[in-house]
Design an enzyme around this catalytic site. Structure first.
Site: not given
Ligand code: AMP
Ligand code: MG
Length: 530
Positions: A112, A143, A201, A278-279, A288
C-alpha cells in the site's frame, strides 16, 4: 486550507533514478502476484473520492523546496492524494521480501505504498512515497489503504522523531481521502468503517534490508549486485573501494547507521513495534510507523504491539538484539557478493560490543555526567533496576534531573524527581532506600564534575526531551480528528517541533500517562491494523 486553482508555474521534475537503474516488472496490470526478477512494478494510485488536506509539515515543505503557492494549489492535492499523476511522474510499488517475527516470509513488497518518484533540491535527492494510495501487485489479500488514525500517527511521529534528532523518514503531508475503509482494529471480529487517509513520506530512498533478501532468496545475483551497486553509488558515496571490499564496507556502514539509530531509540524511549527486516531501512533511518509506542513507565519488556504480546520479540529492551539479528539476515543476503563469511562475521561480532559502549556513553549523557565513566558503569545498571522496580516515567525522570544541584541532599533529589513516579505513595521503605543509595552515588560523581549546575542543566536538556508523542496524546488527537477537528494534530505537531524546549504554554503535555489511558486501545497498546 484554501485551495487556489491557478497553480501553473512550478514544475516538478521527477528523476527516475531507481526506476531506470533497476529492473521493472514486465507486467503493468495491477493484480496480486509473485513478481520475480524485478525491483518494482509500475502502478497507478487509486483515485480518492474527496481528498482533503489535513496537515502539512512546513519543515519538509521547505526541505524539498515546495513553494507556499504550490502547497495551496489543486495540483499539490492531486499529487499527494494520488488523484492525478502530475508532471513526468511514473509511480511504482517496490518489491522486497523479509523476515517477519523471526520467520522467512518470502515476497512482501509495497502493498500500500506507491513511490511517486525522486526529486532533487539543494543537491539532495528525495524520494516521495504515498502510503495508503491503493492496491499494488504486492497487496496480497489486503486493500492497499490506510486509515486516518494510523496516518496521523505516522505523520506526527515521523516529524517528532526528526525533531528529537532521531534518523527517520519524514512526512510531508496528511490528507483524508473521503473514502471509507473497513478495519477490525483488535482482530477480534469487530470490523468497522473508518476514514481513509494518505501520508506522503519522504526519504533518500525506501530501500530496505528485505530488498536485498528478495534477490538473494531468488538466487538472482545479477540483480542483487545491481541493487547493491545502485545503493552504494547513490547513497553510500563515501565508499571508494571496489570488488568485494566495497560490499563489506557497505555492510559495515549499514551496521553502524543501524546501531546509531537504535541508540537514539533507547535514548528517547521509542519502541518501533515491528522490526521485521522489511521494516529496516538500508539508510539506518526509522521507517514504517505502525504499532510503535513511547515508554511511559520504564519497562524494558514493554511492547505496544498486541500482535507481539506473547513473545514480545520487539520489546524496548530487545531492540538492539533484533537489529543485530536483522543485520545477520542482511549479511546472508549480501554474502553472494562477498563469498567470504569472516569479514561479515567480524562486523556482526563487534556490533554488540560497540552497542554497549554507545549505550553507556548515551546514558552518561542523559545523566549529565562527562567524566569517570568506566568505573561507574554499575550506576547505570542500578538506575535501570530502580526505574523498573518503581513505576517511573522515563521521560520525566531524566528531564527532571536538570533540577538537581551539587549541593542537594538525597532527599532534595527524591523530591525533584518525585513527579516521575506513578505511585509516589509506594516509594517507601526498601525502595526508597535504594533510591537514596543511588542518588548518594550520583551526587558524589556530580561533585567531582567540573561542569557547573547550569552547564549540566543545558547538557541534560539537550539529550532528554521534555515532550514526546505519548500514545495517549496521539490517541486524543485521533479521536478529535475523527470528528474532523484537527486542532490537536496541529498542536502536537507544533509542540513536537521543539521537544527539548521548555514551552511553558504546553506544560500540560509534560505529564505522566493519565490513568484512563493505561489499558486503552491506541493509548497503551496497538495492533498492526492500520
Ligand atoms: P507492515 O507490517 O505494515 O510493515 O506490513 C507488512 C506488509 O504488509 C508490507 O508488505 C505491507 O505493504 C503490507 N500491508 C500492510 N497493510 C496493508 C494494506 N492495508 N494493504 C496492502 N498491503 C498491506
Ligand atoms: Mg512495512
Amino acid at each position: 486550507v484554501l485551495l487556489i486553482d491557478n497553480f501553473t508555474t512550478m514544475s516538478i521534475k521527477f528523476l527516475h533514478k531507481f526506476a531506470t537503474n533497476l529492473p521493472s516488472d514486465t507486467i503493468e496490470e495491477n493484480y496480486t502476484r509473485q513478481v520475480p526478477k524485478a525491483a518494482f512494478s509500475y502502478v497507478k494510485p487509486r483515485i480518492p473520492s474527496h481528498p482533503k488536506l489535513i496537515h502539512i509539515s512546513k519543515e519538509v515543505q521547505n526541505l524539498i523546496g515546495f513553494s507556499d503557492d504550490f502547497i495551496q494549489s489543486e495540483t499539490f492535492l492531486q499529487l499527494v492524494s494520488g488523484a492525478e499523476i502530475i508532471s513526468n511522474a511514473k509511480p511504482f510499488a517496490m518489491n522486497y521480501a523479509g523476515h517477519q517475527f523471526g520467520n522467512w516470509a518470502g515476497q512482501l513488497g509495497d502493498g500500500r505504498a506507491i513511490v511517486l518518484g525522486e526529486i532533487e533540491h539543494n543537491n539532495q535527492v528525495f524520494t516521495l512515497q504515498l502510503k495508503g494510495a491503493g492496491a499494488t501487485p504486492y497487496s496480497r489479500r489486503a486493500d492497499g489503504l490506510a486509515v486516518l488514525r494510523s496516518s496521523i500517527r505516522e505523520h506526527l511521529c515521523s516529524e517528532a522523531m526528526f525533531n528529537l534528532g532521531v534518523p527517520t523518514t519524514r512526512s510531508l503531508s496528511l490528507i483524508s481521502t473521503g473514502d471509507e475503509v473497513l478495519r477490525d482494529v483488535m482482530y477480534n471480529g469487530n470490523p468497522a468503517m473508518e476514514k481513509g487517509a494518505i501520508v506522503c513520506r519522504i526519504a533518500p530512498s525506501f530501500i530496505r534490508f528485505g530488498s536485498f533478501e528478495l534477490f538473494s532468496s531468488q538466487n538472482d545475483i545479477e540483480n542483487l549486485k545491481l541493487l547493491a551497486d545502485y545503493t552504494i553509488s547513490n547513497y553510500y558515496t563515501e565508499i571508494q573501494v571496489e570488488g568485494k571490499e566495497k560490499y563489506i564496507e557497505f555492510f559495515n556502514n549499514v551496521a553502524e547507521n543501524t546501531r546509531e539509530m537504535i541508540v537514539h531509540w533507547q535514548r528517547v524511549g521509542f519502541v518501533h513495534g515491528v522490526m521485521n527486516t522489511d521494516n529496516m531501512s538500508i539508510h539506518g533511518i526509522t521507517i514504517d510507523y505502525g504499532p510503535y509506542g513511547w515508554l511511559e513507565d520504564y519497562n524494558p519488556n514493554w511492547t505496544p504491539n498486541t500482535t507481539d504480546a506473547e513473545g514480545k520479540r520487539y520489546r524496548f529492551g530487545n531492540q538492539a538484539n533484533i537489529a543485530l539479528w536483522n543485520l545477520y539476515q542482511l549479511a546472508n543476503a549480501l554474502y553472494p557478493l562477498i563469498e567470504e563469511a569472516e569479514p561479515l562475521e567480524n562486523i556482526l561480532n563487534t556490533f554488540a560490543k560497540k552497542y554497549d559502549e554507545d549505550f553507556s556513553e548515551m546514558m552518561w549523557r542523559k545523566l549529565g555526567i562527562t567524566s569517570k565513566k568506566e568505573e561507574n558503569d554499575q550506576l547505570i545498571q542500578q538506575l535501570l533496576y530502580n526505574l523498573e522496580q518503581t513505576e517511573t516515567d522515563y521521560t520525566i525522570f531524566f528531564r527532571n534531573l536538570n533540577q538537581i544541584h551539587k549541593t542537594d541532599s538525597v532527599e532534595d533529589c527524591i523530591s525533584k524527581i518525585n513527579f516521575a513516579f506513578y505511585k509516589p505513595e509506594e516509594v517507601t521503605g526498601i525502595i526508597l532506600e535504594t533510591w537514596h543509595f543511588w542518588f548518594a552515588q550520583y551526587l558524589t560523581i556530580l561533585k567531582e564534575e567540573t561542569a557547573s549546575d547550569n552547564e549540566r542543566k543545558s547538557q541534560i536538556n539537550s539529550v532528554n526531551p521534555k515532550y514526546v508523542l505519548r500514545n495517549y496524546m496521539a490517541q486524543t488527537a485521533i479521536e478529535l480528528a475523527e470528528k474532523e477537528d484537527y486542532s490537536l494534530v496541529d498542536e502536537l505537531y507544533t509542540l513536537l517541533l521543539n521537544p527539548y524546549n521548555e514551552q511553558p504554554e504546553f506544560e500540560k503535555w509534560f505529564a505522566k500517562r493519565p490513568d484512563w489511558a493505561r489499558q486503552k486501545i491506541g493509548s497503551s497498546m496497538l495492533s498492526c491494523s492500520s
